[in-house]
Design an enzyme around this catalytic site. Structure first.
Site, PDB file in Angstrom:
ATOM      1  N   LYS A   1      12.919  -6.878   1.278  1.00 34.89           N
ATOM      2  CA  LYS A   1      13.573  -7.312   2.516  1.00 34.89           C
ATOM      3  C   LYS A   1      14.732  -6.383   2.858  1.00 34.89           C
ATOM      4  O   LYS A   1      14.959  -6.063   4.024  1.00 34.89           O
ATOM      5  CB  LYS A   1      14.045  -8.760   2.377  1.00 34.89           C
TER       6      LYS A   1
ATOM      7  N   SER B   1      10.939 -18.949   3.740  1.00 35.25           N
ATOM      8  CA  SER B   1      12.162 -18.152   3.825  1.00 35.25           C
ATOM      9  C   SER B   1      12.679 -17.945   5.241  1.00 35.25           C
ATOM     10  O   SER B   1      13.710 -17.326   5.440  1.00 35.25           O
ATOM     11  CB  SER B   1      11.963 -16.803   3.142  1.00 35.25           C
TER      12      SER B   1
ATOM     13  N   PRO C   1       0.828  -1.205   0.000  1.00 41.40           N
ATOM     14  CA  PRO C   1       0.000   0.000   0.000  1.00 41.40           C
ATOM     15  C   PRO C   1       0.866   1.260   0.000  1.00 41.40           C
ATOM     16  O   PRO C   1       1.991   1.239   0.507  1.00 41.40           O
ATOM     17  CB  PRO C   1      -0.759  -0.087   1.334  1.00 41.40           C
TER      18      PRO C   1
HETATM   19  P1  ADP Z   1      -1.433   2.967  -3.442  1.00 41.93           P
HETATM   20  O1  ADP Z   1      -2.551   3.156  -4.409  1.00 41.93           O
HETATM   21  O2  ADP Z   1      -0.283   2.161  -3.976  1.00 41.93           O
HETATM   22  O3  ADP Z   1      -1.857   2.479  -2.105  1.00 41.93           O
HETATM   23  P2  ADP Z   1      -1.257   5.856  -3.545  1.00 41.93           P
HETATM   24  O4  ADP Z   1      -1.220   6.049  -5.020  1.00 41.93           O
HETATM   25  O5  ADP Z   1      -2.505   6.154  -2.827  1.00 41.93           O
HETATM   26  O6  ADP Z   1      -0.764   4.403  -3.179  1.00 41.93           O
HETATM   27  O7  ADP Z   1      -0.037   6.683  -2.932  1.00 41.93           O
HETATM   28  C1  ADP Z   1      -0.046   7.237  -1.642  1.00 41.93           C
HETATM   29  C2  ADP Z   1       0.428   8.660  -1.707  1.00 41.93           C
HETATM   30  O8  ADP Z   1       1.803   8.733  -2.052  1.00 41.93           O
HETATM   31  C3  ADP Z   1      -0.310   9.474  -2.751  1.00 41.93           C
HETATM   32  O9  ADP Z   1      -0.534  10.745  -2.239  1.00 41.93           O
HETATM   33  C4  ADP Z   1       0.664   9.541  -3.904  1.00 41.93           C
HETATM   34  O10 ADP Z   1       0.497  10.691  -4.675  1.00 41.93           O
HETATM   35  C5  ADP Z   1       2.009   9.522  -3.222  1.00 41.93           C
HETATM   36  N1  ADP Z   1       3.035   8.868  -4.024  1.00 41.93           N
HETATM   37  C6  ADP Z   1       3.262   7.541  -4.126  1.00 41.93           C
HETATM   38  N2  ADP Z   1       4.326   7.286  -4.919  1.00 41.93           N
HETATM   39  C7  ADP Z   1       4.786   8.477  -5.332  1.00 41.93           C
HETATM   40  C8  ADP Z   1       5.875   8.888  -6.179  1.00 41.93           C
HETATM   41  N3  ADP Z   1       6.684   7.997  -6.755  1.00 41.93           N
HETATM   42  N4  ADP Z   1       6.041  10.199  -6.382  1.00 41.93           N
HETATM   43  C9  ADP Z   1       5.219  11.106  -5.812  1.00 41.93           C
HETATM   44  N5  ADP Z   1       4.205  10.799  -4.998  1.00 41.93           N
HETATM   45  C10 ADP Z   1       3.973   9.503  -4.762  1.00 41.93           C
END
Ligand code: ADP
Length: 671
Positions: free
Chosen positions: A618, A575, A252
């Protein structure tokens, strides 16, 4: 003056206003034919229904719902790949491999869409041939001609045609023979048969043999144009959606949703996200039949209606989390929704008429794909997202999360500057995760508190910089400490690295011995594979006892208990074998195990260490927890080569082919 009403007008005037409105609205709603028929019948039935009974309002709601669906409205795709790249780049840090895969996916899609259709016109009459060629070229298709079946077959061998338009009666090889022959040479080409009036029977035969249409001679050009256009429109839709469905897999908070939103923005499509976690019933997705009281349409159709277009980017979140005890087979419902051949006729139980979902661009997400049913997995193109390192998190926070949260909290004008140490303090002290969810949440908390301070002092009290000290004042005592550096080295406790759906994690494997009679007790909600690993580790230690200075009879009068903490969370996988063996050797030799040495690997009875998966995750977990030495199986060296040096910085990485005295000395301190 006396005003005479015509009898039918009198009838109409008796209609209830809501029914009147629907009757007026129906012809303007541009319903597809099959839906218009259903609506007309329903309205007719309603006219004869007593408005005071429930069926009446159910019927009114139903028609209203049908009329409100976006049967024909969609947004035009923006196919500018350069722009898509800029959007992905400007909204996301890193994720190089993910962005590349997505741009490749979009490029293939765009190429398919922009490629002009290739038509082969076959006729032995030159005039007919040239006329058709002229008409079709004007429509923008690429046209090739052939004067007979044999020549056509030759051409079809060298070039992939989308459509073959052939005369029926020709010398050498006639249309029907050609139809048969091209099935092998050009199986994807649609064939239209052109026949004289006298040969309607042969036209029927042609259709039976697989022609998609037939046109009578003399050809009416308007009919030719519209028939070809219809065939190509269908092909285009299929092409657009035939590719695999993207599935973003990873822990997540790693940017899956956010990338989905960027794709929608790049294509200029609307975006919607629907979480499937915990869905218990097929009806949640496909609606209830109207015979149920309180029946409702399913979530898919409902979202489409809310957006008002039939081609959004539709993110189906957490497809691996459909609730246990789901009524119906979740995989087959999903397959039906995702498969363009089937979803062009998607029937929601409430609607009871097909709705075309084939223009929707579905994207799925999952934390773990390994457990998805194979038929579903076959349809998906899995793009793996992985956790972020501390430095990556710091940069993302600085460039994306902090500016966004400052703006959300009305602080853009004051914009206090966060120091690097402040950001690292939030990451280390208040979050423990592979992704960025909690980090963003904690930054929001800081901004909220800052907003209050700024308002209290009317701007004067607004801090210009946010440093580590201020973070600790605002967020309170740290929630997390570096687990491994903070803990004591103990006998019988070894540090393991495991991979879970939330990313990599550190676990402490505990082993204890007590008087008893050769029992191995295993606790911590261990799955079968993990239990077998523990048995293997014990047998390995027993069979190599002398080598390590352990009493070979130790098991005779003792029970051994192995426990993996976070006992309520089910665990499985091979593992932890090495870690369990180390905990046992530590226990039986009385040598404390170093907490800051973290390890992973599957152990065989001979003591060989077999490779495992999730190396990057990991490594990140080891870094997060403050480990100093990490032991990986030798055969995972290739995986480590692919990982940025930055992630390995500050860690001593040991690649071990097997357990031996040297490896044990790395982990265990002298007695
Ligand atoms: P997921 O759907 O994988 O659970 P999200 O897309 O909701 O994750 O990401 C969580 C937060 O982190 C969001 O606000 C997103 O914009 C930010 N975020 C995640 N990865 C990046 C990245 N590589 N660059 C900038 N912001 C990111």
């Amino acid at each position: 003056m006396i005003f005479f009403r015509k009898p039918e007008e009198e009838e109409e005037s008796k209609l209830a206003p809501e029914l009147r409105e629907l009757k007026d609205a129906a012809p303007k709603a541009q319903l597809p034919e099959h839906v218009a028929g259903v609506v007309a019948r329903e309205l007719e039935r309603l006219e004869k229904t007593d408005p005071s009974i429930p069926e009446y309002s159910i019927g009114i709601n139903y028609v209203e719902y049908l009329l409100s669906l976006p049967w024909h409205s969609f947004t035009e795709d923006n196919l500018d790949l350069h722009r898509a790249e800029q959007i992905l780049e400007s909204q996301h840090y890193g994720l190089k491999h993910v962005k590349e895969r997505i741009l490749e996916y979009l490029a293939v899609r765009t190429l398919c869409l922009l490629r002009p259709f290739q038509v082969l016109v076959v006729d032995d009459e030159e005039i007919a041939r040239t006329n058709m060629e002229h008409v079709l070229k004007k429509e923008g298709y690429q046209v090739t001609t052939a004067a007979n079946g044999l020549e056509a077959l030759e051409r079809a061998r060298g070039q992939a045609f989308d459509l073959i338009l052939t005369d029926l009666k020709m010398d050498k090889m006639d249309g029907l023979q050609l139809l048969e022959a091209v099935k092998d040479v050009a199986p994807h080409a649609a064939v239209i048969m052109i026949t004289g009036f006298a040969t309607v029977d042969s036209a029927v035969a042609a259709m039976q043999k697989g022609a998609v249409h037939y046109l009578p001679k003399p050809i009416k050009f308007e009919e030719l144009r519209s028939t070809v256009k219809r065939i190509f429109e269908k092909k285009r839709t299929l092409q657009k959606t035939r590719g695999p469905v993207l599935c973003f897999a990873g822990p997540p908070g790693t940017g899956k949703t956010s990338i989905g939103q960027s794709i929608a923005e790049a294509l200029e499509r609307k975006f919607v996200r629907l979480s499937l976690a915990g869905l218990r019933d097929e009806a949640d997705l496909r609606g209830h039949r109207r015979t149920y009281v309180g029946a409702m349409p399913g979530r898919i159709i409902n979202e489409i209606r809310r957006l008002g277009v039939r081609n959004p980017v539709f993110m189906l979140d957490e497809i691996d989390k459909i609730g246990q005890g789901f009524k119906g087979d979740p995989a087959s419902v999903l397959l039906e929704i995702l498969d363009p051949e089937q979803n062009s006729n998607f029937v929601d139980h409430y609607l009871d008429v097909p709705f075309d979902l084939s223009e929707v661009m579905f994207i799925t997400t999952a934390n773990v794909v390994a457990d998805l049913p194979t038929p579903l997995l076959d349809r998906l193109e899995v793009i793996q997202y992985s956790g972020y390192s501390e430095n990556e998190k710091r940069d993302i926070a600085r460039h994306f999360l902090i500016p966004r949260q400052l703006a959300h909290h009305g602080l853009s004008n004051q914009a206090p500057a966060f120091t690097d140490n402040a950001i690292l303090a939030i990451i280390r002290g208040y979050t423990r995760e592979a992704g960025l969810r909690n980090l963003e949440r904690e930054i929001a908390t800081v901004c909220r508190k800052l907003a209050r301070i700024c308002l209290k002092g009317q701007g004067a009290a607004c801090p210009a910089t946010v440093d580590q000290e201020l973070i600790e004042t605002l967020l309170g005592p740290r929630k997390y400490i570096h687990e491994v550096t903070a803990a004591d080295n103990r006998i019988g406790v070894a540090t393991g690295l495991v991979w879970t759906e939330f990313g990599g994690e550190i676990i402490f494997v505990e082993a204890a011995a007590m008087e008893g009679n050769k029992q191995l007790i295993l606790t911590g909600s261990l799955g079968n594979v993990l239990q077998e690993s523990a048995q293997t580790a014990l047998s390995y230690v027993r069979s190599h006892a002398r080598q390590y200075g352990i009493d070979p009879d130790f098991f005779a009068k003792q029970d051994i208990h192995i426990h993996l903490p976070a006992g309520a969370i089910p665990k499985d996988g091979p593992s932890a074998g090495v870690t369990i063996a180390m905990a046992l050797i530590s226990l039986l030799t009385g040598r404390p195990a170093r907490r800051d040495v973290a390890m992973t690997g599957e152990l065989t009875l001979r003591g060989a260490i077999l490779p495992v998966s999730g190396i990057r995750e990991k490594l990140l977990a080891a870094q997060r927890a403050g480990a100093r030495v990490v032991i990986f199986p030798q055969r995972n060296a290739v995986d480590l080569n692919d990982i940025d040096e930055e992630l390995k910085a500050g860690l001593e990485i040991v690649l071990a082919p097997e357990i031996d005295g040297g490896l044990i000395d790395k982990v265990l301190l002298p007695r």
